[in-house]
Write a protein that holds these residues in place. Structure first.
Motif, PDB file in Angstrom:
ATOM      1  N   PRO A  95       0.742  -1.094   0.054  1.00 30.68           N
ATOM      2  CA  PRO A  95      -0.079   0.042  -0.091  1.00 30.68           C
ATOM      3  C   PRO A  95       0.844   1.302   0.015  1.00 30.68           C
ATOM      4  O   PRO A  95       1.988   1.429   0.781  1.00 30.68           O
ATOM      5  N   GLY A  96       0.224   2.275  -0.916  1.00 33.34           N
ATOM      6  CA  GLY A  96       1.162   3.720  -0.765  1.00 33.34           C
ATOM      7  C   GLY A  96       2.380   3.647  -1.591  1.00 33.34           C
ATOM      8  O   GLY A  96       3.310   4.496  -1.522  1.00 33.34           O
ATOM      9  N   ILE A  97       2.788   2.380  -2.302  1.00 33.90           N
ATOM     10  CA  ILE A  97       3.766   2.445  -3.027  1.00 33.90           C
ATOM     11  C   ILE A  97       3.973   3.295  -4.270  1.00 33.90           C
ATOM     12  O   ILE A  97       4.861   3.568  -4.951  1.00 33.90           O
ATOM     13  N   GLY A  98       2.659   3.561  -4.938  1.00 32.56           N
ATOM     14  CA  GLY A  98       2.574   4.141  -5.847  1.00 32.56           C
ATOM     15  C   GLY A  98       1.613   3.484  -7.189  1.00 32.56           C
ATOM     16  O   GLY A  98       1.881   3.875  -8.334  1.00 32.56           O
ATOM     17  N   LYS A  99       1.010   2.377  -6.796  1.00 34.64           N
ATOM     18  CA  LYS A  99       0.287   1.840  -7.898  1.00 34.64           C
ATOM     19  C   LYS A  99      -0.689   2.467  -8.761  1.00 34.64           C
ATOM     20  O   LYS A  99      -0.767   2.616 -10.021  1.00 34.64           O
ATOM     21  N   SER A 100      -1.334   3.273  -7.986  1.00 36.61           N
ATOM     22  CA  SER A 100      -2.392   4.006  -8.554  1.00 36.61           C
ATOM     23  C   SER A 100      -1.864   5.209  -9.241  1.00 36.61           C
ATOM     24  O   SER A 100      -2.504   5.660 -10.234  1.00 36.61           O
ATOM     25  N   THR A 101      -0.919   5.812  -8.717  1.00 38.06           N
ATOM     26  CA  THR A 101      -0.112   6.847  -9.480  1.00 38.06           C
ATOM     27  C   THR A 101       0.410   6.707 -10.748  1.00 38.06           C
ATOM     28  O   THR A 101       0.307   7.208 -11.809  1.00 38.06           O
ATOM     29  N   LEU A 102       1.060   5.279 -10.689  1.00 40.35           N
ATOM     30  CA  LEU A 102       1.831   4.776 -12.143  1.00 40.35           C
ATOM     31  C   LEU A 102       0.584   4.577 -13.236  1.00 40.35           C
ATOM     32  O   LEU A 102       0.739   4.862 -14.403  1.00 40.35           O
ATOM     33  N   MET A 266       9.686   8.523  -7.344  1.00 38.38           N
ATOM     34  CA  MET A 266       8.969   9.085  -6.982  1.00 38.38           C
ATOM     35  C   MET A 266       9.117  10.541  -6.535  1.00 38.38           C
ATOM     36  O   MET A 266      10.208  10.753  -5.836  1.00 38.38           O
ATOM     37  N   THR A 267       8.483  11.518  -7.305  1.00 36.39           N
ATOM     38  CA  THR A 267       8.692  12.971  -7.083  1.00 36.39           C
ATOM     39  C   THR A 267       7.484  13.782  -6.913  1.00 36.39           C
ATOM     40  O   THR A 267       6.403  12.992  -6.803  1.00 36.39           O
ATOM     41  N   GLU A 268       7.580  14.980  -6.786  1.00 39.07           N
ATOM     42  CA  GLU A 268       6.472  15.851  -6.464  1.00 39.07           C
ATOM     43  C   GLU A 268       5.331  15.634  -7.750  1.00 39.07           C
ATOM     44  O   GLU A 268       4.330  15.920  -7.580  1.00 39.07           O
TER      45      GLU A 268
HETATM   46  P1  TYD Z   1      -0.460   5.542  -4.421  1.00 42.26           P
HETATM   47  O1  TYD Z   1      -0.518   5.554  -5.811  1.00 42.26           O
HETATM   48  O2  TYD Z   1      -1.758   6.168  -3.852  1.00 42.26           O
HETATM   49  O3  TYD Z   1      -0.215   3.967  -3.581  1.00 42.26           O
HETATM   50  P2  TYD Z   1      -1.116   2.832  -3.949  1.00 42.26           P
HETATM   51  O4  TYD Z   1      -2.234   3.144  -4.962  1.00 42.26           O
HETATM   52  O5  TYD Z   1       0.033   1.856  -4.554  1.00 42.26           O
HETATM   53  O6  TYD Z   1      -1.505   2.732  -2.616  1.00 42.26           O
HETATM   54  O7  TYD Z   1       0.764   6.337  -4.006  1.00 42.26           O
HETATM   55  C1  TYD Z   1       0.703   7.301  -2.903  1.00 42.26           C
HETATM   56  C2  TYD Z   1       2.039   7.689  -2.397  1.00 42.26           C
HETATM   57  O8  TYD Z   1       2.913   8.578  -3.541  1.00 42.26           O
HETATM   58  C3  TYD Z   1       1.894   8.450  -1.342  1.00 42.26           C
HETATM   59  O9  TYD Z   1       2.681   8.166  -0.164  1.00 42.26           O
HETATM   60  C4  TYD Z   1       2.281   9.717  -1.860  1.00 42.26           C
HETATM   61  C5  TYD Z   1       3.067   9.523  -3.005  1.00 42.26           C
HETATM   62  N1  TYD Z   1       3.130  10.457  -4.108  1.00 42.26           N
HETATM   63  C6  TYD Z   1       4.183  11.313  -4.314  1.00 42.26           C
HETATM   64  O10 TYD Z   1       5.473  11.378  -3.800  1.00 42.26           O
HETATM   65  N2  TYD Z   1       3.992  12.241  -5.409  1.00 42.26           N
HETATM   66  C7  TYD Z   1       2.984  12.102  -6.122  1.00 42.26           C
HETATM   67  O11 TYD Z   1       2.968  12.951  -7.124  1.00 42.26           O
HETATM   68  C8  TYD Z   1       1.974  11.490  -5.906  1.00 42.26           C
HETATM   69  C9  TYD Z   1       0.734  11.395  -6.551  1.00 42.26           C
HETATM   70  C10 TYD Z   1       2.147  10.681  -4.737  1.00 42.26           C
END
Ligand code: TYD
Ligand code: MG
Length: 461
Positions: A95-102, A266-268
């Motif tokens: 969780p929170g690794i960035g799957k949704s972001t990717l 992972m950046t801003e």
């Molecule tokens: P998220 O994609 O929500 O994770 P998952 O779907 O795997 O649970 O990622 C959330 C994390 O990514 C959160 O801890 C903050 C970080 N993040 C950044 O550092 N920069 C960004 O631009 C975004 C969108 C998220």
């Protein structure tokens, strides 16, 4: 008509039991059984007509389907050179690794050329929009967003669209439900039936489907193991939370090679690609330090240089510590035994710590030599020769075996300014790499460099 019966399903392996018990008979796990309602359909009349039609393996039309590209090279490469229409991918990760972001970034790039749908079962549409805005995701008419959890409803809505979509993203499969099954979302039966429904949709309509899967605390995708068998491709998105980079790794791919990795940071502004990750895992020391050796490794098809760090300290414990971060503990025990028995080094009464810099996990046996060099260097407090890389597998008799893709490793090391390479024997001659090679038959041949730090070469080809 379907009859509903109650069954007890192991949430680890998916074995179905008719009675509750503390221990699963399938996998032997304790306290994993959960009550689930199952529909049993009894067919009384056996049909004599089949609708199945066999076809020839020779394709009538040219079936070399075009792969769909996202322009995110790291993602495309891990998928085996783009997405295949009708393929189902499973992306797992903490969780929170960035799957949704990717996946939001993937879908955004995709929507420039293809029609896509992104269905989130975890976030509201507003939240997804807010994140998309923050990531600077292109505003596209080709991208349909929705927040829903009912799979049949989602597929019906997709059928009703004016133009069919090419890509569907489901975030996440554990939130999806099928109304025919009476158990809670995320349970084995729900996950299995929802995946099956989505796979049928993908295969019949030729739509590429990407599923997000949660992982359990043991690090495997939650739900039955069969989930990984059902889909075409399984990718894991991994990384340490305290580090900025993330690795997308393919562990199963019906349409491309496995063990391929894509590196992101992972950046801003969300995830940025790291096209040349070698330098990322190298620590820059201004002066030579003991207990550090650079491993010239291969991840998938790409070379990657990683620093292996070792520390050997006096122990006050009856059983000294042997701690590994990013490497296998059993393999460390083996290398220590080889160093003790074959090279005469003694680690008794000493704690040994081994760390792969940058938080990377290495499984390649070729890293043995770099680990042995780091350990011997830490014990003798002599640094390894400057600008040196190590790779080679160590056998129990202390021999150093040659490993594959030597030339690729050497080329990458040369590119990053390394001048010496220690490796196993039988290196293909005639390579045009400008690096001083020290090829070893036995590990003991390398020990000279720790007795005399000026000695930088063991034997040249
Ligand atoms: P998220 O994609 O929500 O994770 P998952 O779907 O795997 O649970 O990622 C959330 C994390 O990514 C959160 O801890 C903050 C970080 N993040 C950044 O550092 N920069 C960004 O631009 C975004 C969108 C998220
Ligand atoms: Mg998420």
């Amino acid at each position: 008509m379907a009859k509903i019966t109650l069954k007890y399903v192991c949430q680890d392996c998916g074995t179905v039991h008719s009675k509750w018990g503390g221990k699963c008979e399938g996998c032997g796990a304790w306290n994993t059984m959960q009550e689930e309602a199952m529909a049993v359909t009894k067919k009384l009349v056996k049909s004599t007509k089949s609708t199945l039609e066999f076809v020839s393996i020779e394709a009538e039309e040219n079936n070399d389907c075009e792969r769909l590209l996202t322009d995110i090279n790291e993602f495309d490469r891990v998928c085996g050179g783009g997405l295949v229409p009708g393929a189902v991918l499973l992306v797992g990760g903490d969780p929170g690794i960035g799957k949704s972001t990717l996946l939001l970034q993937v879908v955004s790039h995709f929507s420039k050329n293809y029609r896509c749908a992104y269905v989130s079962g975890e976030e509201a549409v507003g939240q997804v929009r807010m994140r998309a805005k923050r990531l600077g995701v292109a505003n596209s008419d080709n991208l349909h967003l929705a927040s829903a959890t009912n799979v049949s409803d989602i597929l019906l809505a997709l059928d009703n669209l004016d133009h069919p979509v090419d890509l569907l993203i489901i975030d996440s499969i554990q939130t999806m439900t099928n109304m025919d099954v009476d158990s809670a979302p995320g349970t084995v039966s729900q996950v299995r039936i929802c995946t099956q429904e989505l796979i049928t949709f993908a295969k019949t309509k030729g739509v590429c489907v990407i599923l997000v899967g949660h992982v359990t605390k043991e690090g495997v995708i939650a739900g039955p193991r069969v989930l990984e068998h059902m889909v075409d491709t399984v990718l894991y998105f991994e990384g340490e939370r305290n580090y900025h980079y993330r690795i997308l790794r393919s562990v199963k791919n019906r349409f491309g090679p496995t063990d391929e990795i894509g590196v992101f940071e992972m950046t801003e502004q969300g995830l940025q690609q790291v096209p040349n990750p070698s330098a990322l895992f190298l620590n820059q020391h201004d002066f030579p330090v003991s207990g550090s050796a650079i491993f010239a490794g291969i991840e998938g098809t790409r070379p990657i240089l990683v620093e292996i760090q070792a520390l050997v300290a006096p122990s006050h414990l009856a059983t000294p510590r042997r701690t590994c971060v990013g490497w296998d503990n059993n393999r460390l025990a083996m290398i220590l035994a080889v160093l003790e028995s074959r090279c005469g080094l003694s680690f008794a009464n000493r704690d040994v710590f081994l760390n792969v810099a940058g938080g990377l996990k290495i499984t390649e046996p070729a890293s043995d030599l770099a680990v042995a060099a780091a350990l011997a260097s830490a014990l003798s407090n002599n640094p390894v020769p400057v600008k040196s890389v190590f790779f080679g597998e160590i056998g129990l008799s202390g021999e150093v075996r040659a490993v594959s893709q030597t030339e690729l490793r050497l080329k990458e090391a040369t590119k990053l300014g390394f001048e010496n390479a220690y490796c196993g024997k039988k290196i293909k001659s005639g390579n045009d790499v400008d690096i001083s090679l020290s090829s070893l038959n036995y590990l003991i041949e390398m020990m000279d460099i720790f007795r005399n730090p000026q000695h930088s070469k063991v034997r040249s080809l």
